[in-house]
Enzyme design. Structure first.
Site, PDB file in Angstrom:
ATOM      1  N   LYS A  41     -25.986  13.455   0.955  1.00  0.00           N
ATOM      2  CA  LYS A  41     -26.462  12.255   1.637  1.00  0.00           C
ATOM      3  C   LYS A  41     -25.293  11.355   2.035  1.00  0.00           C
ATOM      4  O   LYS A  41     -25.262  10.822   3.154  1.00  0.00           O
ATOM      5  CB  LYS A  41     -27.435  11.494   0.727  1.00  0.00           C
ATOM      6  CG  LYS A  41     -28.758  12.203   0.489  1.00  0.00           C
ATOM      7  CD  LYS A  41     -29.620  11.443  -0.489  1.00  0.00           C
ATOM      8  CE  LYS A  41     -30.956  12.121  -0.710  1.00  0.00           C
ATOM      9  NZ  LYS A  41     -31.784  12.146   0.521  1.00  0.00           N
ATOM     10  N   LYS A  66     -20.570  14.950 -16.612  1.00  0.00           N
ATOM     11  CA  LYS A  66     -19.934  14.821 -17.920  1.00  0.00           C
ATOM     12  C   LYS A  66     -19.773  16.185 -18.584  1.00  0.00           C
ATOM     13  O   LYS A  66     -20.654  17.040 -18.499  1.00  0.00           O
ATOM     14  CB  LYS A  66     -20.773  13.919 -18.833  1.00  0.00           C
ATOM     15  CG  LYS A  66     -20.555  12.435 -18.650  1.00  0.00           C
ATOM     16  CD  LYS A  66     -21.325  11.656 -19.710  1.00  0.00           C
ATOM     17  CE  LYS A  66     -21.124  10.161 -19.570  1.00  0.00           C
ATOM     18  NZ  LYS A  66     -19.726   9.742 -19.814  1.00  0.00           N
ATOM     19  N   SER A  70     -17.897  15.201 -23.824  1.00  0.00           N
ATOM     20  CA  SER A  70     -18.150  13.799 -23.517  1.00  0.00           C
ATOM     21  C   SER A  70     -19.582  13.406 -23.857  1.00  0.00           C
ATOM     22  O   SER A  70     -19.839  12.307 -24.356  1.00  0.00           O
ATOM     23  CB  SER A  70     -17.875  13.515 -22.041  1.00  0.00           C
ATOM     24  OG  SER A  70     -16.508  13.684 -21.736  1.00  0.00           O
ATOM     25  N   LYS A  74     -20.730  10.653 -26.702  1.00  0.00           N
ATOM     26  CA  LYS A  74     -21.563   9.496 -26.379  1.00  0.00           C
ATOM     27  C   LYS A  74     -22.823   9.480 -27.234  1.00  0.00           C
ATOM     28  O   LYS A  74     -23.292   8.413 -27.646  1.00  0.00           O
ATOM     29  CB  LYS A  74     -21.923   9.500 -24.901  1.00  0.00           C
ATOM     30  CG  LYS A  74     -22.597   8.207 -24.461  1.00  0.00           C
ATOM     31  CD  LYS A  74     -22.515   7.998 -22.975  1.00  0.00           C
ATOM     32  CE  LYS A  74     -22.997   6.604 -22.592  1.00  0.00           C
ATOM     33  NZ  LYS A  74     -22.882   6.341 -21.143  1.00  0.00           N
ATOM     34  N   ARG A  77     -21.726   8.114 -30.508  1.00  0.00           N
ATOM     35  CA  ARG A  77     -21.365   6.697 -30.414  1.00  0.00           C
ATOM     36  C   ARG A  77     -22.597   5.811 -30.303  1.00  0.00           C
ATOM     37  O   ARG A  77     -22.646   4.722 -30.890  1.00  0.00           O
ATOM     38  CB  ARG A  77     -20.450   6.489 -29.201  1.00  0.00           C
ATOM     39  CG  ARG A  77     -19.857   5.100 -29.110  1.00  0.00           C
ATOM     40  CD  ARG A  77     -18.756   5.040 -28.076  1.00  0.00           C
ATOM     41  NE  ARG A  77     -19.220   5.293 -26.728  1.00  0.00           N
ATOM     42  CZ  ARG A  77     -18.941   6.378 -26.029  1.00  0.00           C
ATOM     43  NH1 ARG A  77     -18.198   7.346 -26.560  1.00  0.00           N
ATOM     44  NH2 ARG A  77     -19.393   6.534 -24.798  1.00  0.00           N
ATOM     45  N   ARG A  98     -18.802   7.912  -7.471  1.00  0.00           N
ATOM     46  CA  ARG A  98     -18.227   6.607  -7.167  1.00  0.00           C
ATOM     47  C   ARG A  98     -17.858   6.555  -5.695  1.00  0.00           C
ATOM     48  O   ARG A  98     -17.154   7.437  -5.187  1.00  0.00           O
ATOM     49  CB  ARG A  98     -16.987   6.349  -8.021  1.00  0.00           C
ATOM     50  CG  ARG A  98     -16.343   4.980  -7.790  1.00  0.00           C
ATOM     51  CD  ARG A  98     -15.130   4.794  -8.683  1.00  0.00           C
ATOM     52  NE  ARG A  98     -15.514   4.945 -10.076  1.00  0.00           N
ATOM     53  CZ  ARG A  98     -14.777   5.590 -10.988  1.00  0.00           C
ATOM     54  NH1 ARG A  98     -13.639   6.164 -10.633  1.00  0.00           N
ATOM     55  NH2 ARG A  98     -15.195   5.665 -12.233  1.00  0.00           N
ATOM     56  N   LYS A 133     -18.488  -8.668 -15.446  1.00  0.00           N
ATOM     57  CA  LYS A 133     -18.394  -8.649 -16.907  1.00  0.00           C
ATOM     58  C   LYS A 133     -17.359  -9.692 -17.349  1.00  0.00           C
ATOM     59  O   LYS A 133     -16.517 -10.116 -16.556  1.00  0.00           O
ATOM     60  CB  LYS A 133     -17.965  -7.257 -17.383  1.00  0.00           C
ATOM     61  CG  LYS A 133     -19.043  -6.184 -17.215  1.00  0.00           C
ATOM     62  CD  LYS A 133     -18.597  -4.867 -17.834  1.00  0.00           C
ATOM     63  CE  LYS A 133     -19.682  -3.815 -17.729  1.00  0.00           C
ATOM     64  NZ  LYS A 133     -19.281  -2.537 -18.374  1.00  0.00           N
ATOM     65  N   GLU A 160     -25.959   8.440 -11.517  1.00  0.00           N
ATOM     66  CA  GLU A 160     -25.412   7.090 -11.462  1.00  0.00           C
ATOM     67  C   GLU A 160     -24.440   6.998 -10.289  1.00  0.00           C
ATOM     68  O   GLU A 160     -23.525   7.803 -10.165  1.00  0.00           O
ATOM     69  CB  GLU A 160     -24.675   6.722 -12.753  1.00  0.00           C
ATOM     70  CG  GLU A 160     -24.194   5.277 -12.722  1.00  0.00           C
ATOM     71  CD  GLU A 160     -23.293   4.914 -13.892  1.00  0.00           C
ATOM     72  OE1 GLU A 160     -23.637   3.988 -14.632  1.00  0.00           O
ATOM     73  OE2 GLU A 160     -22.244   5.571 -14.049  1.00  0.00           O
ATOM     74  N   HIS A 176      -8.720   0.989 -17.465  1.00  0.00           N
ATOM     75  CA  HIS A 176      -9.039   2.202 -18.227  1.00  0.00           C
ATOM     76  C   HIS A 176      -7.782   2.769 -18.886  1.00  0.00           C
ATOM     77  O   HIS A 176      -7.811   3.165 -20.057  1.00  0.00           O
ATOM     78  CB  HIS A 176      -9.666   3.243 -17.299  1.00  0.00           C
ATOM     79  CG  HIS A 176      -9.944   4.553 -17.971  1.00  0.00           C
ATOM     80  ND1 HIS A 176     -11.025   4.744 -18.815  1.00  0.00           N
ATOM     81  CD2 HIS A 176      -9.281   5.735 -17.942  1.00  0.00           C
ATOM     82  CE1 HIS A 176     -11.010   5.984 -19.269  1.00  0.00           C
ATOM     83  NE2 HIS A 176      -9.970   6.608 -18.754  1.00  0.00           N
TER      84      HIS A 176
END
Length: 223
Positions: A41, A66, A70, A74, A77, A98, A133, A160, A176
């Protein structure tokens, strides 16, 4: 010669592990396909802007699914329940893409163009551009569900999508690296400098947006 009980247990355990591995690979396959749908898209929009319009808002695109490591990290965590059913409902960023834009208004424009497509369902939106943030991070995050059609039927896959400017992306990349270097225990002075850099990046975005509008306005007047 018949197998011993220990040999039978090893065989069964090996088969079970292979079955678990295969099931997990099929699970990740759905996310790869969902990511490919969203990438297609975006690619269509990008090519249309290049061919039809005099301005392309998409600077570059990166994507990833991922890794198993990873995902496991997660889950630990966040204290999630193990199992694929739990992963489906709890982790919305297994597949991620992204989109880096030139200007802030491009991020919102691309978000609208994607989410207005009738096969896209918006599951969640976090607008860190409008409300950054505390550390200065700015980006528009959206979890979009896209249909994937398999031989077994239709599957809705969450992907995402992050929209940010070049300045935001540069800042986030630096942040990062700093957090990784200090194992997330960043000295207070560095945190203050990071926040100051985020404010500078936001100011640069605003000034560049103003220049862009001025140039496009002048071009329209000339025509």
């Amino acid at each position: 010669m018949p197998e011993s009980l220990e040999e039978q247990q090893i065989t069964v355990s090996g088969s079970a592990l292979r079955a678990m591995r295969d099931e997990f690979q099929r699970f990740l396959m759905e996310y790869r396909f969902g990511l490919a749908e969203v990438e297609t898209k975006i690619s269509i929009l990008r090519e249309e802007f290049q061919e039809v319009h005099d301005y392309n808002p998409i600077e570059h695109v990166t994507s990833r699914v991922k890794s198993p490591d990873s995902i496991v990290a997660k889950v630990r965590r966040k204290g999630l329940e193990p199992g694929l059913a739990s992963l489906r409902t709890s982790l919305m960023d297994i597949a991620g893409i992204r989109i880096t834009c030139s200007f802030v208004e491009d991020a919102y424009r691309l978000f609208d163009l994607l989410t207005q497509q009738d096969d896209i369902t918006v599951l969640k939106v976090k607008d860190y551009i409008a409300e950054p943030k505390p550390n200065g991070y700015k980006s528009l995050h959206a979890v979009l569900e896209v249909p994937v059609f398999l031989s077994t039927g239709r599957v809705g896959v969450p992907v995402e999508v992050q929209f940010r400017t070049i300045a935001m992306d540069f800042w986030a990349s630096l942040e990062h690296k700093i957090y990784y270097k200090y194992d997330r225990h960043v000295p207070e002075e560095l945190l203050e400098n990071l926040k100051s850099a985020a404010d500078t990046a936001a100011e640069l975005d605003a000034r560049m947006q103003g220049l862009h509008r001025q140039v496009r306005g002048s071009a329209s007047t000339a025509v």
